[in-house]
Design a protein around this motif. Structure first.
Motif, PDB file in Angstrom:
ATOM      1  N   ILE A   1      -7.806  -0.081  -5.627  1.00 16.45           N
ATOM      2  CA  ILE A   1      -7.504   0.606  -6.416  1.00 16.45           C
ATOM      3  C   ILE A   1      -6.761   1.780  -7.153  1.00 16.45           C
ATOM      4  CG2 ILE A   1      -7.052   0.398  -9.360  1.00 16.45           C
ATOM      5  CD1 ILE A   1      -9.491  -1.912  -8.833  1.00 16.45           C
ATOM      6  N   ASN A   2      -5.531   1.775  -7.233  1.00 18.21           N
ATOM      7  CA  ASN A   2      -4.863   3.216  -7.319  1.00 18.21           C
ATOM      8  C   ASN A   2      -4.361   3.644  -8.176  1.00 18.21           C
ATOM      9  OD1 ASN A   2      -4.083   3.629  -4.386  1.00 18.21           O
ATOM     10  ND2 ASN A   2      -2.495   2.459  -4.310  1.00 18.21           N
ATOM     11  N   SER A   3      -4.335   5.163  -8.649  1.00 15.46           N
ATOM     12  CA  SER A   3      -4.207   5.859 -10.428  1.00 15.46           C
ATOM     13  C   SER A   3      -3.112   6.927  -9.429  1.00 15.46           C
ATOM     14  CB  SER A   3      -5.258   6.474  -9.972  1.00 15.46           C
ATOM     15  OG  SER A   3      -6.480   5.909 -10.996  1.00 15.46           O
ATOM     16  N   PHE A   4      -1.881   6.804 -10.144  1.00 11.57           N
ATOM     17  CA  PHE A   4      -0.953   7.523 -10.050  1.00 11.57           C
ATOM     18  C   PHE A   4      -0.994   8.608 -11.891  1.00 11.57           C
ATOM     19  CE2 PHE A   4       0.230   4.990  -7.248  1.00 11.57           C
ATOM     20  CZ  PHE A   4       0.728   5.769  -5.784  1.00 11.57           C
ATOM     21  N   GLY A   5       0.255   9.653 -11.506  1.00  7.94           N
ATOM     22  CA  GLY A   5       0.651  10.149 -12.939  1.00  7.94           C
ATOM     23  C   GLY A   5       1.760   8.760 -13.058  1.00  7.94           C
ATOM     24  N   THR A   6       2.570   9.460 -14.681  1.00  5.08           N
ATOM     25  CA  THR A   6       4.173   8.846 -14.647  1.00  5.08           C
ATOM     26  C   THR A   6       4.851   9.583 -14.400  1.00  5.08           C
ATOM     27  OG1 THR A   6       3.947   9.931 -16.806  1.00  5.08           O
ATOM     28  CG2 THR A   6       3.234   7.579 -16.589  1.00  5.08           C
ATOM     29  N   ASP A   7       4.376  11.034 -13.840  1.00  2.70           N
ATOM     30  CA  ASP A   7       5.616  11.760 -13.013  1.00  2.70           C
ATOM     31  C   ASP A   7       5.621  11.217 -11.480  1.00  2.70           C
ATOM     32  OD1 ASP A   7       3.157  12.875 -12.211  1.00  2.70           O
ATOM     33  OD2 ASP A   7       3.403  15.005 -12.471  1.00  2.70           O
ATOM     34  N   GLY A   8       4.696  10.605 -10.641  1.00  2.00           N
ATOM     35  CA  GLY A   8       4.469  10.194  -9.764  1.00  2.00           C
ATOM     36  C   GLY A   8       3.670  11.081  -8.508  1.00  2.00           C
ATOM     37  N   GLU A   9       2.958  11.592  -9.333  1.00  2.00           N
ATOM     38  CA  GLU A   9       1.156  12.444  -8.319  1.00  2.00           C
ATOM     39  C   GLU A   9       0.619  10.849  -8.376  1.00  2.00           C
ATOM     40  OE1 GLU A   9      -1.621  15.978  -9.099  1.00  2.00           O
ATOM     41  OE2 GLU A   9      -0.202  15.408 -10.490  1.00  2.00           O
ATOM     42  N   PHE A  10       0.514  11.088  -7.133  1.00  3.88           N
ATOM     43  CA  PHE A  10      -1.015  10.480  -6.892  1.00  3.88           C
ATOM     44  C   PHE A  10      -2.243  11.067  -7.144  1.00  3.88           C
ATOM     45  CE2 PHE A  10      -4.125   9.232  -2.780  1.00  3.88           C
ATOM     46  CZ  PHE A  10      -4.018   8.075  -3.423  1.00  3.88           C
ATOM     47  N   LEU A  11      -3.286  10.489  -7.592  1.00  9.73           N
ATOM     48  CA  LEU A  11      -4.225  11.004  -8.095  1.00  9.73           C
ATOM     49  C   LEU A  11      -5.797  10.521  -7.684  1.00  9.73           C
ATOM     50  CD1 LEU A  11      -3.683  10.475 -12.205  1.00  9.73           C
ATOM     51  CD2 LEU A  11      -3.106  12.545 -10.566  1.00  9.73           C
ATOM     52  N   GLY A  12      -5.560   9.674  -6.701  1.00  8.14           N
ATOM     53  CA  GLY A  12      -6.735   9.177  -5.901  1.00  8.14           C
ATOM     54  C   GLY A  12      -6.851   7.697  -6.112  1.00  8.14           C
ATOM     55  N   SER A  13      -7.877   6.885  -5.017  1.00  9.16           N
ATOM     56  CA  SER A  13      -8.388   5.413  -5.234  1.00  9.16           C
ATOM     57  C   SER A  13      -9.785   5.185  -6.163  1.00  9.16           C
ATOM     58  CB  SER A  13      -7.496   5.227  -4.330  1.00  9.16           C
ATOM     59  OG  SER A  13      -8.099   5.209  -3.507  1.00  9.16           O
ATOM     60  N   VAL A  14      -9.893   4.411  -5.768  1.00  9.57           N
ATOM     61  CA  VAL A  14     -11.503   3.865  -5.362  1.00  9.57           C
ATOM     62  C   VAL A  14     -11.720   2.145  -4.666  1.00  9.57           C
ATOM     63  CG1 VAL A  14     -11.996   4.630  -7.919  1.00  9.57           C
ATOM     64  CG2 VAL A  14     -11.098   2.547  -7.756  1.00  9.57           C
ATOM     65  N   PRO A  15     -11.908   1.882  -3.620  1.00 11.66           N
ATOM     66  CA  PRO A  15     -12.440   0.410  -3.364  1.00 11.66           C
ATOM     67  C   PRO A  15     -12.663  -0.403  -3.950  1.00 11.66           C
ATOM     68  CG  PRO A  15     -14.109   2.410  -2.392  1.00 11.66           C
ATOM     69  CD  PRO A  15     -13.597   2.649  -3.629  1.00 11.66           C
ATOM     70  N   ALA A  16     -11.261  -1.639  -3.470  1.00 10.42           N
ATOM     71  CA  ALA A  16     -11.766  -2.742  -4.612  1.00 10.42           C
ATOM     72  C   ALA A  16     -11.303  -3.936  -2.987  1.00 10.42           C
ATOM     73  CB  ALA A  16     -10.435  -2.653  -4.637  1.00 10.42           C
TER      74      ALA A  16
END
Length: 372
Positions: free
Chosen positions: A107-122
């Protein structure tokens, strides 16, 4: 328990109006406005429109007037990249985006500005992910199903709804009854149309709605999954006729052919179609404006003009008519959405969804909602 007759509370001059307000997607050379498969939509408080195009493996952000601002992500396996099938996009209250991507098992996380914030396994280890949802509080919910990829004993009882927090920790909320629309025969999935299927929705209010499509019975649940209200409505049970089966098989053949499926593959699929004995009581449900509950009716099979393959397999029988219940579960009446329009998110004054034109091209469409 709220038991409703078939006649709603709206009078002749009451109800909702739906007015075309915006369509994104046109004949243009700008690829930002050309959608391959609109899978999900989110809308920020300021009206910013966030669109997941699963075919393009990217999220596109538009301003309230439909002007493209930026795109996020690209095809690949690296950090911040997507596989061929990201499942959904969720705008969290903290202002970031959560995007389940089972092709890359995360599961990926992004800021609405496009910055990649990290992910957790799924992973698929605990069941095949059928659907995803979120109430925006930083956690997502997934419906899992036994599809021959796992040995999780919970899956024998039905489809679990599982909450996953931002750190990847999981919490079982409820186990929905087993679906009869799909079963595994060895490594192959067999599908049965017109059978019962778990249906659920997690709206922005945090209320879960659950039910089984063969019975007009909607369960309203709190954040912990416990039922607090049950809503029913009088509904006729219609048998599936030979004409229904023939017509649906014809529509599936036409849809697969338009998609470009090889003729021999189309033939094998059509020959393998199976059908239940009664038409479902409803097609799907979702939360509408001000805590309302919206339940999509099932279209008369003989009146269907096409099948939308972009819809989930269990949701391809939907009519343009939706039943509307107030926040107390009382039946108000029905509204009619445009043909080939799938609502994906409701705000207080609008509904946003995927719309297919006569060439099956995907668009994002917004309808203004007036509540009289």
């Amino acid at each position: 328990m709220v038991r409703n007759p078939g006649v709603g509370l709206w009078g002749p001059d009451e109800g909702w109006t739906l007015t075309d307000d915006l369509t994104i997607g046109a004949d243009t050379m700008d690829v930002a406005y050309q959608f391959g498969r609109v899978t999900d939509i989110e809308v920020a408080d300021d009206g910013t429109i966030i669109v997941l195009d699963a075919m393009a493996s990217e999220v596109r952000i538009f301003d309230p007037s439909g002007v493209h601002i930026r795109s996020i992500g690209q095809r690949g396996e690296g950090p911040g990249e997507f596989s061929r099938g990201p499942a959904a996009v969720f705008l969290m209250n903290a202002g970031h985006l959560s995007i389940p991507d089972m092709g890359n098992s995360r599961i990926n996380s992004f800021g609405t500005d496009g910055e990649f914030l990290g992910s957790v396994p799924a992973s698929y280890a605990s069941g095949f992910p059928v659907r995803w949802g979120s109430d925006g509080d930083g956690e997502v919910v997934v419906q899992r199903r036994a599809m021959g990829f796992n040995e999780d004993p919970d899956l024998a009882a039905g489809d679990p709804l599982v909450r996953i927090d931002e750190a990847g920790a999981e919490e079982l909320l409820v186990i929905l009854p087993p679906a009869k629309t799909v079963r595994m025969e060895g490594a192959a999935a067999r599908f049965t149309y017109f059978e019962t299927e778990p249906s659920w929705d997690l709206g922005p209010s945090g209320t879960f709605r659950t039910g089984m499509t063969q019975e007009y019975r909607i369960e309203l649940r709190g954040r912990d999954g416990a039922i607090h209200t049950i809503v029913t409505k009088d509904a006729d049970r219609r048998p599936v006729t030979e004409a229904d089966r023939d017509r649906f098989a014809q529509l599936m053949r036409e849809a697969l052919t338009r998609r470009g499926t090889a003729p021999d593959a189309v033939g094998r699929f059509i020959n393998g179609l199976e059908f239940g004995s009664t038409i479902p009581a409803f097609n799907q449900m979702m939360e509408g404006p001000a805590g309302t509950t919206l339940v999509q009716q099932v279209q008369e099979i003989g009146a269907m003009e096409s099948v939308d393959l972009a819809e989930e397999q269990s949701r391809r029988l939907g009519a343009t008519a939706w039943d509307v219940f107030d926040d107390q579960g009382r039946y108000l009446g029905e509204i009619h959405l445009p043909a080939r329009f799938t609502p994906l998110v409701w705000t207080d004054d609008a509904v946003y969804g995927r719309w297919l034109d006569d060439l099956d091209r995907h668009h994002v469409r917004r309808l203004e909602v007036g509540r009289l």
